[in-house]
Design an enzyme around this catalytic site. Structure first.
Site, mmCIF file in Angstrom:
data_model
loop_
_atom_site.group_PDB
_atom_site.id
_atom_site.type_symbol
_atom_site.label_atom_id
_atom_site.label_comp_id
_atom_site.label_asym_id
_atom_site.label_seq_id
_atom_site.Cartn_x
_atom_site.Cartn_y
_atom_site.Cartn_z
ATOM 1 N N LYS A 88 0.313 -1.238 -0.001
ATOM 2 C CA LYS A 88 0.312 -0.074 -0.032
ATOM 3 C C LYS A 88 0.887 1.173 0.048
ATOM 4 C CE LYS A 88 -3.934 1.460 2.528
ATOM 5 N NZ LYS A 88 -4.516 1.817 4.369
ATOM 6 N N SER A 133 -9.346 2.688 3.717
ATOM 7 C CA SER A 133 -8.228 2.604 2.981
ATOM 8 C C SER A 133 -7.474 2.187 1.896
ATOM 9 C CB SER A 133 -7.698 3.471 3.745
ATOM 10 O OG SER A 133 -6.546 3.302 4.168
ATOM 11 N N SER A 189 -9.931 -0.251 7.756
ATOM 12 C CA SER A 189 -9.092 0.167 6.124
ATOM 13 C C SER A 189 -8.092 -1.128 5.933
ATOM 14 C CB SER A 189 -8.036 1.605 6.135
ATOM 15 O OG SER A 189 -7.837 2.400 6.650
#
Length: 486
Positions: A93, A169, A193
């Site tokens: 990520k 996220s 997330s």
């Protein structure tokens, strides 16, 4: 994103290497049926063919990926792999640093930054274990949304329903996994997330307890935010966790207790589980989510666990202190940037920070006390039960262009109260696929436990996975891509 790659070298396997999980890849490497180079090529080819439609990646570097794969191939040929995940395609990520790659954090404020000089600690552990990095996945700016959209990369779509969000996220990470753009993915979780995108995209994701995975350099988002593993199977999450949890001497909060991968597998007979459809909040899960909870509870009971319905009781509405920490933390984070770079950030993020700056010291101190009281209540509840089974979200993935389901305000987290509780208490929580809505959207459930019980949560997750075949259902795009390659 780079030029499209040719289809990967054919293997002796029935499935594309892109669709194999980490354990299957390791078995194929060990027996010589498949090379890490072929697996990397397959993942990169899947990215090249499908990512323009999905938007999961913000950075792909095929030469670096293939160089890592060739090094892994040499180790496997010499009979000296670094770990069970050596050679496994893995995404990271874009809130974490990967040496030599850009770190944009979904923000125009980072566009002029040079590449990262060194890996973040969890990334370093994966590199040391031989994981092959296929690229960096999309995130909303600084992880502040539960959808994955930014002015850096645009929008990320849900692989199961292109008009729906994959969540956030870590939405890029979850979408990439679902489509075989890597077998493993690194996510972060400050309020849900990892777990929200995992539930929306039919993959598994573990939010470790605070301190279980090292955090270097330290972050203003600690202790709420942690880094954790995501994968298509629980066994792969466990294998990844065993690597990521290796301590870093620079982290003052790192657990000195090693992750026990063997303890993450095995029976669950006698484990006491609280089935909590509300998790002691006003949240109201829809019918599909309640059905998924029932399936998961039935699976655990069939495996010998003891399940009874029970809700924790909180001494204060957890939403109240959560919003203080959420807004104050972003205020402190944005204030590490000079004004001219703050001005490049999204207006909604600047608004969160502005509200955070208005929180006075007494209000923050009060929130600290409330958080401690909530943590004590969680501990008392988990003295009675070994784990709690609850929703991740009140419903499946919502419309792609929205920030929240119809009728809900994106800046009011009371509509999705199930995940941030475990960030405030620092406890581990695992998202597990548990079925689909009638129109084909994935639904996940959450299993949480006391500090240090990640291995038990993974055992419980594996029991759910084994009993619910839908956990293994891949998006139609995967079959369509495989057919097109043939």
């Amino acid at each position: 994103m780079g030029a499209p790659l040719a289809p990967p070298v054919a293997s002796a396997l029935d499935e594309s290497p892109a669709d194999l999980d980490a354990r299957a890849l390791a078995d194929a490497y060990r027996t010589g049926r498949l090379s890490p180079v072929a697996a990397a090529e397959a993942a990169l080819a899947r990215i090249a063919r499908l990512d323009a439609l999905i938007g999961a990646f913000v950075h792909v570097d095929p030469p670096t990926t293939l160089a890592m794969a060739r090094a892994s191939e040499a180790r496997w040929r010499a009979g000296a792999p670094l770990s069970p995940i050596d050679g496994v395609p893995t995404s990271v990520k874009d809130l974490l640093a990967v040496a030599g790659w850009p770190l944009r954090r979904g923000s125009l404020a980072h566009e002029a930054h040079p590449p990262s000089a060194e890996d973040s600690a969890p990334v370093a552990r994966l590199r040391e274990a031989g994981a092959v990095f296929v690229g960096k996945t999309a995130t909303p700016e600084s992880g502040y949304r539960i959808v994955t959209r930014s002015r850096v990369h645009g929008v990320t779509r849900n692989p199961y329903a292109l008009d729906r969000t994959p969540g956030g996220s870590s939405g890029g990470a979850a979408a990439a996994l679902a489509l075989g753009m890597g077998a493993l993915a690194v996510g972060t979780d400050g309020a849900g997330s990892i777990r929200i995108p995992a539930a929306f995209c039919n993959v598994a994701g573990l939010k470790p307890g605070f301190g279980r995975v090292p955090a270097v350099p330290p972050s203003l988002f600690m202790p709420h935010a942690v880094t954790g593993p995501m994968a298509r199977t629980i066994a792969d999450v466990a294998a990844m966790a065993a690597v990521m949890a290796r301590p870093d001497p620079r982290d003052p909060y790192a657990w000195p207790v090693p992750f026990d991968e063997a303890a993450a597998a095995g029976p669950v007979a006698g484990v006491r589980i609280a089935l909590s459809p509300t998790l002691g909040t006003p949240g109201q899960a829809d019918a599909a989510t309640r059905a998924a909870l029932a399936r998961a509870a039935d699976a655990l009971e069939a495996a010998g666990a003891i399940v009874e319905e029970a809700d924790p009781v909180w001494p204060v509405d957890p939403h109240e202190p959560f919003m203080v920490f959420w807004e104050a933390t972003y205020a402190g984070f944005l204030d590490t940037y000079p004004p001219e770079r703050q001005a490049l950030m999204e207006p909604a993020l600047q608004a969160i920070a502005a509200r955070g700056r208005a929180i006075d010291g007494l209000a923050y101190h009060r929130a600290m006390g409330q958080r401690l009281a909530i943590a004590s209540a969680a501990r008392a509840f988990l003295n009675r039960y070994d784990a709690v089974l609850a929703p991740v979200m009140p419903s499946a993935a919502f419309d792609l262009e929205a920030e929240a389901p119809p009728g809900e305000r994106p800046d009011d987290w009371r509509w999705c109260p199930y995940t941030y509780l475990f960030n405030m208490t620092g406890l581990p929580a695992l998202a597990v696929p548990a079925g689909f809505t009638d129109d084909g959207r994935p639904v996940g459930v959450q299993i949480a436990g006391a500090a240090g019980t990640e291995e038990r949560l993974l055992r419980l997750g594996a029991a759910i996975e084994a009993a619910i075949p839908a956990c293994r259902r891949r998006p139609a795009l995967v079959a369509a891509d495989a057919e097109a390659v043939r």
